[in-house]
Enzyme design. Structure first.
Site, mmCIF file in Angstrom:
data_model
loop_
_atom_site.group_PDB
_atom_site.id
_atom_site.type_symbol
_atom_site.label_atom_id
_atom_site.label_comp_id
_atom_site.label_asym_id
_atom_site.label_seq_id
_atom_site.Cartn_x
_atom_site.Cartn_y
_atom_site.Cartn_z
ATOM 1 N N HIS A 87 0.748 -0.579 0.063
ATOM 2 C CA HIS A 87 -0.293 -0.014 0.122
ATOM 3 C C HIS A 87 0.678 1.248 -0.127
ATOM 4 C CE1 HIS A 87 -2.753 -2.939 2.630
ATOM 5 N NE2 HIS A 87 -3.179 -2.508 0.959
ATOM 6 N N LYS A 137 5.722 6.210 7.274
ATOM 7 C CA LYS A 137 5.515 5.380 8.395
ATOM 8 C C LYS A 137 6.172 4.869 8.683
ATOM 9 C CE LYS A 137 1.771 3.544 5.330
ATOM 10 N NZ LYS A 137 1.280 2.423 4.976
ATOM 11 N N TYR A 178 1.997 1.343 14.299
ATOM 12 C CA TYR A 178 2.444 1.955 12.718
ATOM 13 C C TYR A 178 1.915 3.372 13.503
ATOM 14 C CZ TYR A 178 -1.193 1.252 10.070
ATOM 15 O OH TYR A 178 -2.526 0.623 9.098
ATOM 16 N N ASP A 208 -6.179 -6.118 -2.048
ATOM 17 C CA ASP A 208 -4.930 -6.867 -2.357
ATOM 18 C C ASP A 208 -4.889 -6.787 -3.381
ATOM 19 O OD1 ASP A 208 -5.461 -4.427 -0.907
ATOM 20 O OD2 ASP A 208 -4.380 -5.820 1.212
#
Length: 190
Positions: free
Chosen positions: A66, A76, A136, A173
């Site tokens: 992603h 991230k 995260y 996905d």
């Protein structure tokens, strides 16, 4: 978060940070984010705006690859709270000498580490233990209109996933393009 080491890769930008744990008979304590220590380590100054948890019950749950496109691109900072993951990123910055190359590593809750992923990379992971919990931080809020991705097992990305069959994967996905069909919204200067 006293950072004990910063590992960089052949691809510029990402870094794996090892953190110090202090322990005694009660257990242990570990800082997972400290702006002063981040700056002293010479890492890019980021404005973290959102924290997320992702729980996966089954081994082989695969999430990604992603990204969010500008103007809502996200850096991230990934860590595993429980379990183990195979974490993978792909450089999708057009003009980058490492465009299409990947960095893959295993993160687990037994080692105090965080993986820094700057904007301009597609990111995904696969769980290696049941009941895995990933935490995260991101530098922009979730903006579904800017979502993008790469096919997790695309030939051009050449990621050597540990589990290739019988994975748990979302339809979204499963339908992302391979690297050769991606129109990347990132450039090396982003």
């Amino acid at each position: 978060m006293p950072i004990t080491s910063v590992e960089t890769f052949s691809i510029s930008g990402p870094a794996l940070l090892s953190l110090k744990r202090a322990g005694d008979e009660r257990g242990w304590f570990c800082e997972t984010w400290n702006a002063r220590d981040w700056k002293e380590a010479g890492l890019p100054q980021e404005n973290w705006v959102q924290d997320n948890y992702a729980f996966s019950a089954e081994i082989g749950t695969t999430r990604g690859l992603h990204f969010q496109a500008p103007p809502h691109a996200q850096a991230k900072l990934i860590q595993v709270v429980r379990g183990r993951i195979f974490d993978a990123i792909v450089d999708i910055r057009t003009g980058s000498p490492t465009y299409g190359q990947s960095v893959c590593l295993v993160l687990n809750s037994d080692q105090p580490q965080v993986f820094y992923i700057p904007a301009g990379f597609a990111h995904g992971y696969q769980t290696l233990d049941p009941d895995t919990l990933v935490y995260y931080k991101v530098t922009d809020h979730y903006a579904p209109e800017t979502e993008g991705g790469l096919l997790w097992n695309g030939e051009r990305s050449a990621i050597d996933w540990p589990i290739r069959e019988h994975v748990t994967l979302s339809k979204r996905d499963h339908d992302w393009p391979d690297l050769g069909a991606l129109k990347s919204p990132f450039t090396q200067a982003d």
